[in-house]
Design an enzyme around this catalytic site. Structure first.
Site, PDB file in Angstrom:
ATOM      1  N   GLY A 105     -20.274 -18.365  25.913  1.00 34.69           N
ATOM      2  CA  GLY A 105     -20.549 -17.143  25.138  1.00 34.69           C
ATOM      3  C   GLY A 105     -19.315 -16.779  24.360  1.00 34.69           C
ATOM      4  N   GLY A 162     -15.955 -12.860  24.537  1.00 40.94           N
ATOM      5  CA  GLY A 162     -15.825 -14.200  25.126  1.00 40.94           C
ATOM      6  C   GLY A 162     -14.706 -14.991  24.472  1.00 40.94           C
ATOM      7  N   ASN A 220     -20.915 -22.370  23.389  1.00 42.50           N
ATOM      8  CA  ASN A 220     -21.725 -21.277  22.850  1.00 42.50           C
ATOM      9  C   ASN A 220     -23.061 -21.862  22.416  1.00 42.50           C
ATOM     10  OD1 ASN A 220     -21.655 -18.345  22.002  1.00 42.50           O
ATOM     11  ND2 ASN A 220     -22.320 -19.299  20.095  1.00 42.50           N
ATOM     12  N   VAL A 268     -21.937 -13.348  27.860  1.00 41.99           N
ATOM     13  CA  VAL A 268     -23.062 -13.186  26.935  1.00 41.99           C
ATOM     14  C   VAL A 268     -23.661 -11.792  27.101  1.00 41.99           C
ATOM     15  CG1 VAL A 268     -23.564 -15.658  26.893  1.00 41.99           C
ATOM     16  CG2 VAL A 268     -24.814 -14.182  28.483  1.00 41.99           C
ATOM     17  N   ASN A 278     -21.488  -6.878  30.948  1.00 42.30           N
ATOM     18  CA  ASN A 278     -21.721  -5.536  31.505  1.00 42.30           C
ATOM     19  C   ASN A 278     -23.070  -5.503  32.206  1.00 42.30           C
ATOM     20  OD1 ASN A 278     -19.880  -3.457  31.547  1.00 42.30           O
ATOM     21  ND2 ASN A 278     -20.063  -3.075  29.350  1.00 42.30           N
ATOM     22  N   SER A 289     -12.942  -4.593  31.682  1.00 40.67           N
ATOM     23  CA  SER A 289     -12.757  -3.400  30.855  1.00 40.67           C
ATOM     24  C   SER A 289     -11.539  -3.544  29.960  1.00 40.67           C
ATOM     25  CB  SER A 289     -12.604  -2.162  31.723  1.00 40.67           C
ATOM     26  OG  SER A 289     -12.347  -1.054  30.886  1.00 40.67           O
ATOM     27  N   LYS A 299     -17.322  -1.106  37.870  1.00 40.84           N
ATOM     28  CA  LYS A 299     -17.198  -1.086  36.402  1.00 40.84           C
ATOM     29  C   LYS A 299     -18.140  -0.043  35.797  1.00 40.84           C
ATOM     30  CE  LYS A 299     -16.208  -2.039  32.159  1.00 40.84           C
ATOM     31  NZ  LYS A 299     -17.290  -2.271  31.311  1.00 40.84           N
ATOM     32  N   HIS A 333     -16.644   3.273  36.356  1.00 35.96           N
ATOM     33  CA  HIS A 333     -15.521   3.367  35.411  1.00 35.96           C
ATOM     34  C   HIS A 333     -16.033   3.862  34.052  1.00 35.96           C
ATOM     35  CE1 HIS A 333     -13.513   1.621  31.909  1.00 35.96           C
ATOM     36  NE2 HIS A 333     -12.372   1.780  32.550  1.00 35.96           N
ATOM     37  N   ASN A 334     -17.107   3.266  33.584  1.00 37.35           N
ATOM     38  CA  ASN A 334     -17.646   3.671  32.289  1.00 37.35           C
ATOM     39  C   ASN A 334     -18.172   5.101  32.317  1.00 37.35           C
ATOM     40  OD1 ASN A 334     -17.149   0.974  31.756  1.00 37.35           O
ATOM     41  ND2 ASN A 334     -18.956   0.742  30.476  1.00 37.35           N
ATOM     42  N   GLU A 337     -15.328   7.294  32.042  1.00 39.25           N
ATOM     43  CA  GLU A 337     -14.885   7.213  30.642  1.00 39.25           C
ATOM     44  C   GLU A 337     -15.713   8.173  29.759  1.00 39.25           C
ATOM     45  OE1 GLU A 337     -14.632   3.098  29.299  1.00 39.25           O
ATOM     46  OE2 GLU A 337     -15.510   3.693  27.396  1.00 39.25           O
ATOM     47  N   LYS A 390     -24.250   2.762  25.041  1.00 42.11           N
ATOM     48  CA  LYS A 390     -24.857   1.464  25.348  1.00 42.11           C
ATOM     49  C   LYS A 390     -25.575   1.477  26.695  1.00 42.11           C
ATOM     50  CE  LYS A 390     -22.161  -1.824  22.653  1.00 42.11           C
ATOM     51  NZ  LYS A 390     -20.982  -2.604  23.027  1.00 42.11           N
TER      52      LYS A 390
HETATM   53  P1  2AM Z   1     -25.192 -17.069  20.062  1.00 42.61           P
HETATM   54  O1  2AM Z   1     -23.888 -17.111  19.329  1.00 42.61           O
HETATM   55  O2  2AM Z   1     -25.827 -18.403  20.121  1.00 42.61           O
HETATM   56  O3  2AM Z   1     -26.110 -16.001  19.569  1.00 42.61           O
HETATM   57  C1  2AM Z   1     -23.259 -12.381  22.441  1.00 42.61           C
HETATM   58  O4  2AM Z   1     -24.465 -12.138  21.786  1.00 42.61           O
HETATM   59  C2  2AM Z   1     -23.220 -13.787  22.964  1.00 42.61           C
HETATM   60  O5  2AM Z   1     -24.352 -14.036  23.808  1.00 42.61           O
HETATM   61  C3  2AM Z   1     -23.247 -14.861  21.886  1.00 42.61           C
HETATM   62  O6  2AM Z   1     -22.301 -15.824  22.253  1.00 42.61           O
HETATM   63  C4  2AM Z   1     -24.664 -15.382  21.965  1.00 42.61           C
HETATM   64  O7  2AM Z   1     -24.824 -16.699  21.561  1.00 42.61           O
HETATM   65  C5  2AM Z   1     -24.912 -15.280  23.444  1.00 42.61           C
HETATM   66  N1  2AM Z   1     -26.328 -15.338  23.798  1.00 42.61           N
HETATM   67  C6  2AM Z   1     -27.285 -14.419  23.524  1.00 42.61           C
HETATM   68  N2  2AM Z   1     -28.464 -14.801  24.034  1.00 42.61           N
HETATM   69  C7  2AM Z   1     -28.263 -15.998  24.645  1.00 42.61           C
HETATM   70  C8  2AM Z   1     -29.098 -16.896  25.375  1.00 42.61           C
HETATM   71  N3  2AM Z   1     -30.384 -16.612  25.589  1.00 42.61           N
HETATM   72  N4  2AM Z   1     -28.530 -18.031  25.836  1.00 42.61           N
HETATM   73  C9  2AM Z   1     -27.222 -18.281  25.621  1.00 42.61           C
HETATM   74  N5  2AM Z   1     -26.400 -17.473  24.974  1.00 42.61           N
HETATM   75  C10 2AM Z   1     -26.895 -16.346  24.479  1.00 42.61           C
END
Ligand code: 2AM
Length: 476
Positions: A5, A10, A29, A70, A98, A124, A178, A181-182, A185, A256
């Site tokens: 990710g 990441g 990724n 991710v 998170n 964090s 965590k 913590h939020n 915050e 969020k």
């Molecule tokens: P991506 O670049 O291929 O979209 C934040 O969105 C991170 O989560 C990104 O690195 C995204 O990859 C990853 N991500 C979102 N959904 C995912 C999934 N179903 N499988 C793997 N990675 C995912």
């Protein structure tokens, strides 16, 4: 080790890992273009780029350690499913997203069946923290901590010579902490926002002048990252209009969801985190323009500006009210961690939690040392704010706190977190609470029974009969 990710968090965490002596970091990724981009932009990191889960697993030395960064939710489950297929018993999957702690409990249990270790870890510090040193809150097994500990210590923020990471407790403990913590915050930010609003309307000072006030506060007992950045935000001038940026930003606060989780969990645990709840609700209130626009004509005091006769004295009172309310918010947050630990059978060292929040994370502050001291002196302290240091601070602050809440009510400047914190404080202090009346009402309409102050047993008054009292089964 590896990172899956490669969005900003990441990528930054991977770069942080790679920058430490002796580390080689494999990256993966879903969208390969992002991997290629990261590797091309950061040749100094010496990343091993991989384009499938199989090659990712092959690139790692055993026991394999992969940190998943991710989007929390389904993406996390999808990545875990893939990793479980290419990893072997003894390997470690760390979820640094998170995630909701109950998801982490579920995932840990499922992954454990395969012999692979699963660690839910709170991270964090935002993007900068991930790159330069975050505060890390790992849960998971003791076994995984043996391998993970040194890695995490090497990338965590350092506060007063100590890395901001500790093994919080088993399974979901890290993500739970965590989450709280939020929540804290949220409360801290809301309290600062209320202080700003009161000062602005009470003294007529400009945002830039109030920035100076916060900068000054940042040299005292309120010293913290959030106070520091508040000064920065207030000083910022909008390039387009020449006005203070804070005056052109739409006044609808986003969220969020971690604040809401903290409050929902606290409700289930029966922990009154009223400061965090007010902060979360204040964001919700701000984000309903349709309700706010139809409510603008509701009666209230005339909008008074610069009503403070002695601006400096008023600012000092607001500072004290902020400090007192902040102590309440942290006390409530630690109460929730204590209750969560009891409920989920985690052994969490509350003093250590305060310690690892001193660096890297958004609520970092000197003040956290006082919390550590309080729990060191009395590990089973039932209410944090009754520790001697905080009692001193509250004693100094409480008159000003009351005046500020009074002024807020009289002038119609909403200060929900200030006022609810004070109400909580007074609720704790009360010799008798009207909860007795509530018990009477509950007994009246539902025969829910009550206890007496003068003898053991459970009682019910025959409200619809002759109103004599009988001894009853304890039905709550
Ligand atoms: P991506 O670049 O291929 O979209 C934040 O969105 C991170 O989560 C990104 O690195 C995204 O990859 C990853 N991500 C979102 N959904 C995912 C999934 N179903 N499988 C793997 N990675 C995912």
């Amino acid at each position: 080790m590896g990172v899956v990710g490669l969005a900003v968090m990441g990528s930054n965490l991977a770069r942080n890992l790679a920058s430490r002596e002796g580390n080689t970091v494999a990256v993966y990724n879903r969208t390969t273009a992002k991997t290629d981009e990261l590797v091309a932009e950061h040749p100094e990191a010496g990343f091993v780029a991989t384009d499938s889960y199989v090659t990712f697993a092959q690139a790692l030395t055993r026991p394999r350690t992969a940190i998943i960064m991710v989007k929390a939710g389904r993406a996390t489950d999808a990545v875990i499913d893939e990793l479980v297929h290419v990893f072997e018993p003894g390997d470690i999957i760390v979820d640094g997203g998170n995630s909701l702690f109950t998801d982490t409990i579920r995932r840990e249990k499922a992954v454990r069946e395969t012999g692979i270790n699963f660690v839910g870890m709170g991270v964090s510090g935002g993007e900068e923290g991930a790159l330069l040193g975050p505060s890390l809150m790992p849960g998971g097994s003791d076994e995984s901590w043996v391998t993970l500990g040194p890695i995490l210590r090497s990338i965590a923020a350092v506060a007063e010579g100590e890395p901001c990471v500790t093994h919080i407790g088993h399974d979901g403990a890290g993500h739970f902490v965590k989450m709280v913590h939020n929540g804290i915050e949220y409360a801290d930010m809301q309290l600062i926002a209320e202080a700003y609003d009161l000062i602005r309307r009470g003294t007529g000072k400009t945002p830039a002048e109030i920035a100076d006030v916060f900068a000054e506060w940042n040299r005292g007992e309120l010293e913290s990252y959030l106070i520091e950045i508040t000064a920065e935000v207030l000083r910022q001038v909008d390039a387009e209009t020449g006005r203070p940026l804070v005056d052109v930003i739409l006044d609808q606060a986003g969220a969020k969801g971690t604040g809401a989780w903290t409050v929902q969990t606290a409700l289930s645990l029966g922990v009154p985190v009223s400061g965090i709840a007010e902060a979360t609700f204040a964001r919700s209130l701000s984000s309903h323009p349709e309700q706010r626009s139809v409510s603008r004509e509701l009666p209230g005091p005339d909008a008074a500006t610069a009503f403070a006769d002695d601006p400096d004295a008023f600012i000092e009172e607001v500072r004290l009210a902020l400090y007192a309310s902040k102590i309440v918010a942290y006390s409530q947050g630690f109460d929730e961690i204590r209750a969560g630990a009891a409920e989920y059978d985690w052994s969490i060292d509350l003093g250590e939690v305060a310690k690892i929040w001193r660096g890297g994370c958004i609520i970092r502050a000197q003040f956290l040392n006082r919390i550590t001291d309080a729990y060191r002196a009395e590990p089973d302290l039932p209410v944090l704010l009754t520790a001697p240091y905080f009692v001193d601070a509250l004693t100094r602050a409480q008159e000003a706190w009351r005046r500020v809440v009074t002024i807020s009510a009289q002038t119609g400047i909403p200060a929900p977190a200030f006022s609810s914190s004070l109400a909580y404080y007074d609720g704790l202090r009360a010799e008798r609470l009207p909860a007795a009346l509530i018990q009477g009402q509950r007994d009246f309409f539902g025969a829910h029974t009550y206890k007496r102050i003068d003898k053991d047993g459970t009682f019910h008054t025959l409200w619809s009969g002759d109103r004599t009292e009988i001894e009853a089964e304890d039905t709550h």
